[in-house]
Enzyme design. Structure first.
Site, short mmCIF file in Angstrom:
data_model
loop_
_atom_site.label_atom_id
_atom_site.label_comp_id
_atom_site.label_asym_id
_atom_site.label_seq_id
_atom_site.Cartn_x
_atom_site.Cartn_y
_atom_site.Cartn_z
N ARG A 27 37.50 56.44 112.16
CA ARG A 27 35.57 56.59 111.41
C ARG A 27 34.81 57.74 111.97
NH1 ARG A 27 34.32 51.05 108.44
NH2 ARG A 27 35.54 50.07 109.99
N LYS A 63 35.68 56.85 103.24
CA LYS A 63 34.43 56.03 101.88
C LYS A 63 33.97 57.32 100.61
CE LYS A 63 35.31 51.58 102.55
NZ LYS A 63 35.44 50.29 103.80
N ASN A 117 47.23 49.60 109.31
CA ASN A 117 47.33 47.67 110.07
C ASN A 117 45.01 47.88 109.49
OD1 ASN A 117 46.06 49.40 112.30
ND2 ASN A 117 46.16 47.29 113.57
N PHE A 118 45.05 48.06 108.36
CA PHE A 118 44.11 47.54 107.94
C PHE A 118 44.26 45.95 107.54
CE2 PHE A 118 42.73 51.91 106.91
CZ PHE A 118 42.58 52.12 107.58
N ALA A 119 42.99 45.19 107.04
CA ALA A 119 43.14 44.38 106.73
C ALA A 119 43.53 44.36 105.89
CB ALA A 119 41.48 42.96 107.20
N TYR A 177 45.12 38.08 114.55
CA TYR A 177 44.89 38.55 115.64
C TYR A 177 45.97 38.44 116.58
CZ TYR A 177 40.64 41.28 115.99
OH TYR A 177 39.47 42.01 115.17
N GLU A 178 46.56 39.01 117.73
CA GLU A 178 47.96 38.24 118.48
C GLU A 178 47.56 37.32 118.68
OE1 GLU A 178 49.50 40.32 120.03
OE2 GLU A 178 50.33 38.56 120.89
N ASP A 196 51.34 41.86 118.67
CA ASP A 196 50.62 43.08 118.54
C ASP A 196 51.67 44.22 119.39
OD1 ASP A 196 48.50 42.75 117.32
OD2 ASP A 196 47.12 42.64 118.95
N GLY A 238 72.52 28.98 127.41
CA GLY A 238 73.37 28.20 128.12
C GLY A 238 73.66 28.51 129.28
N GLN A 239 73.23 29.63 130.09
CA GLN A 239 72.49 28.80 132.20
C GLN A 239 71.44 28.51 131.89
OE1 GLN A 239 75.77 29.71 133.43
NE2 GLN A 239 76.05 31.22 131.42
C1 LIG Z 1 42.95 43.85 112.45
C2 LIG Z 1 42.15 43.17 112.13
C3 LIG Z 1 41.68 41.09 111.55
C4 LIG Z 1 40.29 43.73 111.85
O1 LIG Z 1 39.55 43.37 111.09
P1 LIG Z 1 38.46 44.65 110.68
O2 LIG Z 1 38.24 44.63 111.80
O3 LIG Z 1 37.59 43.71 109.79
O4 LIG Z 1 38.91 45.49 109.96
P2 LIG Z 1 39.47 46.09 108.16
O5 LIG Z 1 40.78 46.53 108.88
O6 LIG Z 1 39.43 45.03 107.59
O7 LIG Z 1 38.70 46.96 107.56
C5 LIG Z 1 37.23 47.51 107.61
C6 LIG Z 1 37.12 47.84 106.98
O8 LIG Z 1 36.54 49.55 107.65
C7 LIG Z 1 37.39 50.59 106.40
N1 LIG Z 1 37.96 51.86 106.95
C8 LIG Z 1 38.84 51.46 108.17
N2 LIG Z 1 38.43 53.30 108.20
C9 LIG Z 1 37.58 53.92 107.58
C10 LIG Z 1 37.46 55.21 107.77
N3 LIG Z 1 37.72 56.00 108.92
N4 LIG Z 1 36.25 55.77 106.89
C11 LIG Z 1 35.44 54.94 106.32
N5 LIG Z 1 35.78 53.27 106.05
C12 LIG Z 1 36.79 52.68 107.25
C13 LIG Z 1 38.26 49.89 105.93
O9 LIG Z 1 38.62 50.53 104.64
C14 LIG Z 1 37.38 48.59 105.49
O10 LIG Z 1 36.68 48.67 104.75
P3 LIG Z 1 36.64 46.66 103.36
O11 LIG Z 1 35.84 46.08 104.06
O12 LIG Z 1 35.28 47.64 102.73
O13 LIG Z 1 37.49 47.41 102.49
C15 LIG Z 1 42.45 43.50 110.75
O14 LIG Z 1 42.83 44.67 110.06
C16 LIG Z 1 43.42 42.45 110.08
O15 LIG Z 1 44.03 41.56 110.40
N6 LIG Z 1 44.78 43.76 110.34
C17 LIG Z 1 45.74 43.34 110.02
C18 LIG Z 1 46.29 42.74 111.54
C19 LIG Z 1 46.87 43.18 112.45
O16 LIG Z 1 47.00 44.63 112.39
N7 LIG Z 1 46.21 42.83 113.41
C20 LIG Z 1 46.32 43.31 114.37
C21 LIG Z 1 45.79 43.52 115.55
S1 LIG Z 1 45.84 44.47 117.01
#
Ligand SMILES: CC(C)(COP(=O)(O)OP(=O)(O)OC[C@H]1O[C@@H](n2cnc3c(N)ncnc32)[C@H](O)[C@@H]1OP(=O)(O)O)[C@@H](O)C(=O)NCCC(=O)NCCS
Length: 416
Positions: free
Chosen positions: A38, A75, A96-98, A138-139, A168, A249-250
């Site tokens: 971003r 966006k 790995n976005f949400a 998360y982890e 992770d 088993g050890q």
């Molecule tokens: C890790 C996690 C909890 C982080 O959550 P978060 O910080 O809220 O981030 P998100 O993944 O929800 O992304 C946030 C937003 O950033 C936006 N975004 C990301 N990159 C972007 C970019 N280059 N330009 C514009 N928007 C961007 C996404 O579109 C998202 O927007 P939305 O919520 O409006 O759809 C979540 O990404 C997740 O559960 N991921 C999957 C499991 C995972 O990998 N977890 C381990 C992490 S180590």
């Protein structure tokens, strides 16, 4: 020398740890990994747990070697256009976005297929389809949901998470295997495919032996290699925490060594492997155990294991963990020192193999990282520093066919 994944271009839409560990491995195998971040902020880990003011954190640098970074606001309509161009020219998208974030951005599987039917779309999510599929994870949540926490720790203590990032980095590793497998299948089908690794699934895969034990427990009511068997504690209906017992088993346990009173890592892992029982008895000065029917067979030893380990510990406490290693290894008795991170960082053999690498960074200076744990004779890994935020935006956009004027306009509009 060429690299195994030369010519493979990865659109790296990952952040935090799970996704970046996957794309870092692919970069180490030679793929061109373009990390899309971003504009203005970048991967949140750049600023997390900072130890040097204004420098990318070790958290970020140690997960993003050998990649290129571009900034892009996906966006904005012009940003979406750049993303479309990237999708058309890349082989794999890793994200790995949400859950649902990619679809909300307008890039669900169908749209990506329209743009590039050969594209492999690889995702990490916390959970697979089911009641929790929409949850952010998360982890440690993955460690808890994947069966690791309930089976880690001591019987009389709470569930424990481990220091190993199996949720992770463990998931990233699984995903990387899915990606190279999909790339291989594409050479025959010409088609891309979706690759999903749920963190819960990856952790459970690593806890496979505990699901094995659950079924053994249900069938027999006891598990003889667990410390509960030795102590006479009751087994419940779920796999209990086994302390430091070995998973196989050890029988094994962690024993104190010289200096344990002040050094928290003056310990050794000791395995009472059956074939070396006689040498074990000789080394610790209990030769009578070799023939004593209470000790002579693995079965006879089972109910006495903890007292046997206590006796061995009287011996290990007389020397350092490294001295004990030297003696035990002479007799092929399996054992291992409890190494601190300080000892690992300073271990010359790990430096020699490239498992621990020193990297130079223009802002933070020199730092240590873990190199590629997978060594390939025809595809050696050179670890290069992580990119600064947007360091390669212009270079990549020019490669995609964007003119200098167009790039300047995108910058003006804060798209990049
Ligand atoms: C890790 C996690 C909890 C982080 O959550 P978060 O910080 O809220 O981030 P998100 O993944 O929800 O992304 C946030 C937003 O950033 C936006 N975004 C990301 N990159 C972007 C970019 N280059 N330009 C514009 N928007 C961007 C996404 O579109 C998202 O927007 P939305 O919520 O409006 O759809 C979540 O990404 C997740 O559960 N991921 C999957 C499991 C995972 O990998 N977890 C381990 C992490 S180590």
């Amino acid at each position: 020398m060429s690299k195994a994944l030369d010519g493979v271009r990865i659109l790296d839409f990952t952040h935090v740890q799970s996704g970046p560990t996957c794309t870092q491995l692919l970069a180490w195998f030679g793929a061109d990994v373009i990390k899309v971040e971003r504009a203005g902020e970048g991967d949140a880990t750049r600023g997390q747990l900072r130890d040097v003011p204004d420098a990318d954190s070790l958290y970020f640098t140690m997960l993003n070697h050998n990649k290129r970074s571009i900034t892009l606001d996906t966006k904005k309509p012009a940003g979406k256009e750049v993303l479309e161009t990237l999708i058309k020219q890349c082989d794999v998208m890793v994200e790995n976005f949400a859950p649902g974030a990619l679809e909300r951005m307008g890039f669900g599987w169908e749209r990506i297929q329209e743009l590039n039917p050969r594209m492999i779309v690889a995702s990490v999510k916390g959970f697979g389809p089911g009641p929790y599929e929409d949850c952010k994870v998360y982890e440690n949540v993955a460690q808890c949901a994947g069966g690791s926490a309930s089976t880690t720790g001591f019987d009389d203590g709470p569930p424990l998470v481990t220091g190993a990032q199996i949720g992770d980095s463990g998931t990233g590793l699984h995903l990387a295997l899915g990606i190279v497998t999909a790339l291989y299948q594409r050479t025959m089908t010409g088609r891309g495919q979706k690759v999903l690794t749920a963190m819960q699934d990856a952790v459970l895969n690593l806890c496979r032996v505990k699901l094995r034990d659950q079924q053994r427990l249900e069938r027999t009511g006891v598990m003889e290699e667990y410390p509960q068997f030795t102590s006479g504690a009751k087994f419940g209906d779920a796999v209990p925490r086994a302390g430091n017992a070995s998973g196989g088993g050890q029988p094994g346990w962690i024993l104190k060594c010289k200096g344990w009173e002040t050094d928290p890592n003056a310990y050794i892992y000791f395995i009472a492997q059956a074939p070396v029982w006689a040498p074990i008895c000789r080394v610790i000065g209990r030769e009578e155990w070799i023939t004593d029917p209470d000790y002579a067979t693995p079965r006879a030893r089972l109910p006495r294991l903890m007292s046997i380990f206590a006796t061995v510990e009287e011996w290990t406490k007389t020397m350092t963990k490294f001295e004990a290693m030297d003696v035990l290894n002479k007799f092929d008795i399996p054992c291992g020192p409890i190494l601190s991170m300080k000892e690992i960082a300073e271990e010359p053999s790990l430096r020699a193999t490239g498992t621990v690498v020193e990297v130079d960074h223009p802002v933070r200076g020199k730092y240590l990282t873990v190199g590629n744990p997978i060594k390939m004779s025809d595809s050696p890994t050179d670890v290069t520093r992580s990119p600064l935020l947007g360091e390669h935006t212009e270079e990549v956009l020019a490669q995609l066919g964007y003119s200098a004027e167009k790039i300047a306009a995108l910058r003006e509009d804060r798209v990049i």
